[in-house]
Design a protein around this motif. Structure first.
Motif, short mmCIF file in Angstrom:
data_model
loop_
_atom_site.label_atom_id
_atom_site.label_comp_id
_atom_site.label_asym_id
_atom_site.label_seq_id
_atom_site.Cartn_x
_atom_site.Cartn_y
_atom_site.Cartn_z
N ALA A 307 49.67 -18.76 25.11
CA ALA A 307 50.59 -18.96 23.99
C ALA A 307 49.85 -18.84 22.67
O ALA A 307 50.34 -18.24 21.70
CB ALA A 307 51.27 -20.33 24.10
N ALA A 308 48.64 -19.40 22.60
CA ALA A 308 47.84 -19.31 21.38
C ALA A 308 47.47 -17.86 21.07
O ALA A 308 47.48 -17.43 19.91
CB ALA A 308 46.58 -20.16 21.51
N ALA A 309 47.13 -17.11 22.12
CA ALA A 309 46.77 -15.70 21.91
C ALA A 309 47.97 -14.89 21.41
O ALA A 309 47.82 -14.04 20.52
CB ALA A 309 46.24 -15.11 23.22
N VAL A 310 49.14 -15.17 21.98
CA VAL A 310 50.35 -14.46 21.54
C VAL A 310 50.63 -14.74 20.07
O VAL A 310 50.92 -13.82 19.28
CB VAL A 310 51.57 -14.86 22.40
N ILE A 311 50.53 -16.00 19.69
CA ILE A 311 50.81 -16.38 18.29
C ILE A 311 49.81 -15.72 17.34
O ILE A 311 50.19 -15.22 16.28
CB ILE A 311 50.79 -17.92 18.16
N LYS A 312 48.55 -15.69 17.74
CA LYS A 312 47.53 -15.08 16.87
C LYS A 312 47.77 -13.58 16.71
O LYS A 312 47.61 -13.04 15.60
CB LYS A 312 46.13 -15.32 17.44
N ALA A 313 48.16 -12.91 17.78
CA ALA A 313 48.32 -11.45 17.73
C ALA A 313 49.62 -11.02 17.06
O ALA A 313 49.77 -9.85 16.70
CB ALA A 313 48.28 -10.88 19.15
N GLY A 336 49.35 -25.19 13.45
CA GLY A 336 49.13 -24.74 12.07
C GLY A 336 49.32 -23.25 11.92
O GLY A 336 49.98 -22.78 10.98
N MET A 337 48.75 -22.48 12.85
CA MET A 337 48.89 -21.02 12.81
C MET A 337 50.35 -20.61 12.95
O MET A 337 50.83 -19.71 12.25
CB MET A 337 48.04 -20.40 13.92
N LEU A 338 51.06 -21.28 13.84
CA LEU A 338 52.48 -20.99 14.03
C LEU A 338 53.27 -21.23 12.75
O LEU A 338 54.06 -20.38 12.32
CB LEU A 338 53.04 -21.88 15.15
N MET A 339 53.03 -22.35 12.11
CA MET A 339 53.79 -22.71 10.92
C MET A 339 53.42 -21.84 9.72
O MET A 339 54.28 -21.29 9.04
CB MET A 339 53.55 -24.20 10.60
N GLU A 340 52.13 -21.69 9.50
CA GLU A 340 51.68 -20.98 8.30
C GLU A 340 51.98 -19.48 8.35
O GLU A 340 52.19 -18.86 7.31
CB GLU A 340 50.17 -21.20 8.08
N LYS A 341 52.05 -18.91 9.55
CA LYS A 341 52.38 -17.49 9.67
C LYS A 341 53.89 -17.24 9.68
O LYS A 341 54.34 -16.12 9.81
CB LYS A 341 51.74 -16.89 10.93
N ALA A 342 54.66 -18.32 9.57
CA ALA A 342 56.13 -18.22 9.53
C ALA A 342 56.68 -17.52 10.77
O ALA A 342 57.61 -16.72 10.69
CB ALA A 342 56.59 -17.50 8.26
#
Length: 412
Positions: A307-313, A336-342
């Motif tokens: 899930a983290a990899a999907v969100i980052k990519a 944080g990455m999920l929220m800040e990347k909208a």
């Protein structure tokens, strides 16, 4: 992982007092046996009894097989939620089915009348699952599901010679008798689940899509993404054989074993990022020592590696869908990455009934063929050894097995 207590089975199920049938029954960790059990009968006016001709084993059945859900299983529970068959009997309030109809049995048992069913969010049904334990865990109950533990209602599954189908007009889809069985079994769960993943991620024309997982569901998501107009589809997995299958369908393979960070690799070739990212590898998938250790120690039930990899990519403002059947809790989730990347993140079990007859029509018209997922065929009576093969990734051809009952074999 939260402690789960065995709920009391309240699902109406009254077996016929004398007739028997063969069924795949759960008897403990890594133990599915072919048992002889009472044949079901009509217990409610909207029921149908379906004589099963073909069924298969789902990746999510392995949650029960492997022992992940032992706390909410009952010894002798009939497994399975992917089957087709012929209607043998119907209740007095069944309006759209007749004895002799060939049907696809959908995995989701929904009422059709509650708040969620009226919104066509059938797997969120309020009325078909009596489990207080699930309500305590999640704050709400979800729908009933065939053969999928006590916390989804305790309904006997359809890896059996017969199945009682509640609310049959909604839970069964009539199918033409001239369509090969493997195409219809592929429509029970895998194809609508894959379509659901595309819907949640909002895959559309020109999108660049990444799918983590190249099992039957992941490959189906990829193929349907192409059908919906995706311009590129990256297929991420660690199994070289499955990656080659994805490549044969025109996907761009990404071998996890060849890249320390598949997300970083995708971003190196797609600097903008994926428009849509879909996780379809399941909660047992771990790619890091940290999550493997936490799973082993019992301090998390799921892993957020993929899930983290999907969100980052996925690009800023993109969409991520979780289809891999996460169930418990996870640590180190990149909130944080999920929220800040909208990024819009969605998940959930398939809204099976919502996607028919559209998916069936696609198959009948030759626009899509789901039978590719069945790389092996066998007799239903051999289901126990097929569970073992599936669990150990030893199914011939590498994907799924289509099992024919004695009745199914007699129909040829």
């Amino acid at each position: 992982m939260p402690e789960l207590k065995k709920p009391v089975l309240t699902t109406a199920y009254k077996p016929h007092p004398t007739e028997k049938m063969k069924a795949a029954v759960w008897t403990g960790t890594k133990s599915i046996e072919l048992g002889v059990v009472p044949k079901p009968t009509i217990t409610a006016p909207k029921d149908a009894i379906v004589a099963v001709t073909h069924c298969t084993i789902c990746g999510s059945d392995l949650h029960m097989y492997s022992g992940d859900l032992n706390e909410v299983m009952e010894k002798g529970m009939i497994m399975g939620h992917e089957a087709i068959g012929i209607v043998e009997d119907i209740g007095r309030e069944v309006k759209h089915l007749a004895i002799g109809d060939r049907v696809i049995i959908l995995p989701i048992i929904a009422c059709g009348s509650c708040f969620y069913c009226k919104r066509k969010e059938f797997s969120l049904c309020d009325k078909t699952n009596p489990s207080k334990e699930l309500e305590k865990m999640y704050g709400h109950r979800l729908s009933g599901i065939f053969g999928y533990s006590m916390i989804t209602g305790g309904y006997p599954g359809d890896q059996a010679e017969y199945c009682r189908v509640p609310n049959a007009d909604l839970t069964c889809v009539k199918a033409p008798k001239n369509i090969p069985a493997k195409k219809l079994v592929g429509l029970c769960d895998v194809t609508p689940t894959a379509w659901h993943g595309n819907e949640l991620a909002e895959v559309g024309e020109g999108d660049v899509v990444g799918v983590w997982g190249c099992g039957a569901v992941g490959l189906s998501i990829q193929r349907l993404a192409k059908l919906r107009g995706a311009s590129k589809v990256y297929a991420v997995d660690k199994d070289e054989h499955r990656l080659n299958i994805a490549k044969s369908f025109g996907m761009i393979p990404v071998n996890v074993k060849e890249h320390d960070s598949p997300a970083d690799y995708i971003l190196s070739v797609e600097p903008h990022g994926l428009d849509r990212g879909i996780e379809a590898s399941g909660f047992r998938s771990t790619n890091s020592v940290a999550h493997s250790t936490m799973r082993a120690l019992g301090v998390e039930g799921d892993s957020s590696d993929t899930a983290a990899a999907v969100i980052k990519a996925t690009r800023k403002g993109g969409n991520v869908a979780l289809i891999g059947d996460f169930f418990f809790n996870t640590n180190n989730f990149p909130i944080g990455m999920l929220m800040e990347k909208a990024i819009t993140l969605r998940g959930g079990q398939l809204y099976a009934q919502k996607y028919f007859p559209e998916l069936l029509n696609m198959v009948v018209e030759g626009k899509y063929d789901p039978s590719f997922m069945f790389t092996h065929e066998d007799d239903f009576e051999n289901i126990s050894k097929n569970y073992d093969a599936f669990f150990h990734h030893k199914v011939p051809g590498g994907l799924k097995v289509c099992l024919a009952t004695a009745f199914g074999r007699s129909q040829k």
